[in-house]
Design an enzyme around this catalytic site. Structure first.
Site, short mmCIF file in Angstrom:
data_model
loop_
_atom_site.label_atom_id
_atom_site.label_comp_id
_atom_site.label_asym_id
_atom_site.label_seq_id
_atom_site.Cartn_x
_atom_site.Cartn_y
_atom_site.Cartn_z
N GLY A 96 76.25 49.59 46.89
CA GLY A 96 75.19 50.46 47.39
C GLY A 96 74.91 50.20 48.86
O GLY A 96 75.69 49.53 49.54
N ASN A 97 73.84 50.74 49.36
CA ASN A 97 73.47 50.53 50.76
C ASN A 97 71.95 50.44 50.88
O ASN A 97 71.24 50.63 49.91
CB ASN A 97 74.06 51.63 51.65
N ARG A 98 71.49 50.16 52.08
CA ARG A 98 70.07 49.86 52.28
C ARG A 98 69.19 51.08 52.54
O ARG A 98 68.02 50.92 52.87
CB ARG A 98 69.90 48.95 53.50
#
Ligand code: C5P
Length: 401
Positions: free
Chosen positions: A209-211
């Site tokens: 995932g990412n932030r």
């Protein structure tokens, strides 16, 4: 400058209890709040609660403290009046300029921006009388937030729910910052916005995932609704409250996001890809949890490319004249990389911001340069994500023709 003076009008609906949360948000963020409940609002939440939460006396009748002329003073001194919940009856009285209680007197004397957050049953909201009253109030410059869709009092569901207090608070903050309502220059337009970050599953418990928090995409949705657009928001893993008045669809992975965005884009005037879409996903999905084994190094995770939704949308526009806006987060050579990306993706506008571990992701503020395919370059200084969103809509409306 003193603290901003806000009048919180409360009319008689069961959602009055939610106005307590709005009041708390307003006072905690430094606003001086006078609560003006109608007689029927007091059947739901009593004077003591409003007084304790606002730290101010609560006038309820035109005939209280007459020597202070409250029916004129309260409205005159306000920087913002927000009515939440606004019942069908209150909207009708406000639209017709009645002054039969302290709140409607206050609405007539106020020269500041006014926000109404309606709450009522779907039938009452959809009735032509209410719709005409809402149109009248909007024509005069008031901000009438679209009610949310969901569970109403009792067993029924539909449009008419009071938007979440956090949503109403955001609208108030923006209206106060601007000193008035926004132009409704996106009226009659359908805009599709993606927000958040995709998660690409490895096994039933893990993902890549990412932030991205989704806050910039939600700010775009809120501002577009305020400017009159029909908004479809495709949200990927955000956990944020639905923006009032937007149709919200959810997507987990890049593939799901692509499907939802392409479908919604079929009749859209504008598509804004604010979501952080994973460029790669694990080549294989393990149906059982991947186990660690004693004495064994973990196996590498092969990745495959995800489709580039922005490039695909830009290349195959389902509607002539559709505008496509992309976002680019860059860590270095921001402008040069942004220009190259704009050309590669083929979109009309690219919002480029510099990111780092503590910059932008999850923050309330943002700073960017908006690059146009026409060669334009619009710097947007550090400020709230809504301010950047409004700049993007300014650039979009100028190009919609
Ligand atoms: O190539 P990059 O990921 O930096 O591009 C960012 C822009 O492209 C964003 O607008 C993002 O929503 C979009 N994008 C996309 N599909 C991908 C990757 C990014 O639409 N697979």
């Amino acid at each position: 400058m003193g603290r901003p003076q806000v009048v919180l009008g409360v009319s008689g609906g069961i959602a009055a209890y939610k106005a307590c949360e709005l009041l708390r948000r307003l006072t905690e963020s430094g606003h001086e709040v006078r609560v003006v409940p109608t007689e029927s609002a007091l059947h739901f939440v009593g004077e003591a609660t409003w007084s304790a939460l606002s730290g101010n006396p609560v006038p309820t009748r035109v005939w209280d403290d007459v020597h202070q002329v409250p029916h004129v003073r309260i409205g005159q001194h306000a920087d913002l009046v927000v009515v939440a919940p606004a019942t069908a009856d209150l909207l009708a009285r406000a639209a017709h300029g009645l002054a039969d209680d302290l709140l409607t007197n206050t609405l007539l004397t106020a020269r500041c921006p006014v926000v109404f957050a309606p709450a009522m049953h779907t039938e009452m909201w959809e009735h032509p009388a209410t719709q005409d009253n809402v149109a009248t109030l909007r024509r005069r410059g008031a901000v009438v937030i679209e009610p949310a869709v969901g569970r109403l009092t009792g067993a029924d569901t539909g449009k008419g729910r009071l938007p979440e207090p956090a949503e109403i608070y955001e609208v108030c903050r923006r209206v106060l910052a601007r000193g008035g309502a926004l132009p409704r220059d996106l009226a009659g337009r359908h805009v599709v916005i993606s927000a958040g970050g995709t998660r690409e599953p490895l096994d039933p418990v893990r993902y890549l995932g990412n932030r991205s928090s989704g806050k910039q995409g939600y700010a775009l949705a809120r501002t577009a609704v305020a400017r009159g657009a029909r908004v479809t928001l495709v949200a990927a893993n955000t956990g944020l409250p639905d923006p009032a008045g937007a149709d919200v669809l959810t997507a987990g992975t890049a593939d799901q996001l692509r499907e939802a965005v392409l479908k919604a884009a079929a009749d859209a005037d504008v598509v804004v890809m604010a979501a952080a879409v994973a460029d790669f996903r694990p080549a294989a999905y393990a149906t059982g949890k991947i186990k660690k084994r004693d004495g064994e190094e973990p196996a590498p995770i092969p990745l495959v490319r995800n489709p580039d939704i922005l490039a695909e949308l830009s290349a195959n526009r389902p509607r002539a004249g559709q505008l496509v806006v992309g976002f680019a987060a860059e860590t270095d050579d921001v402008l040069a990389n942004g220009r190259a990306k704009l050309a590669r993706k083929g979109c009309d506008l690219l919002v480029v911001n510099e990111v780092g571990e503590r910059k932008v992701f999850g923050a309330e503020e943002n700073e960017a340069v908006v690059l146009g395919a026409d060669g334009s370059e619009t710097p947007v200084p550090h400020g709230p994500k809504e301010a950047l969103a409004d700049r993007v809509w300014d650039l979009v409306t100028a190009r919609l023709g």
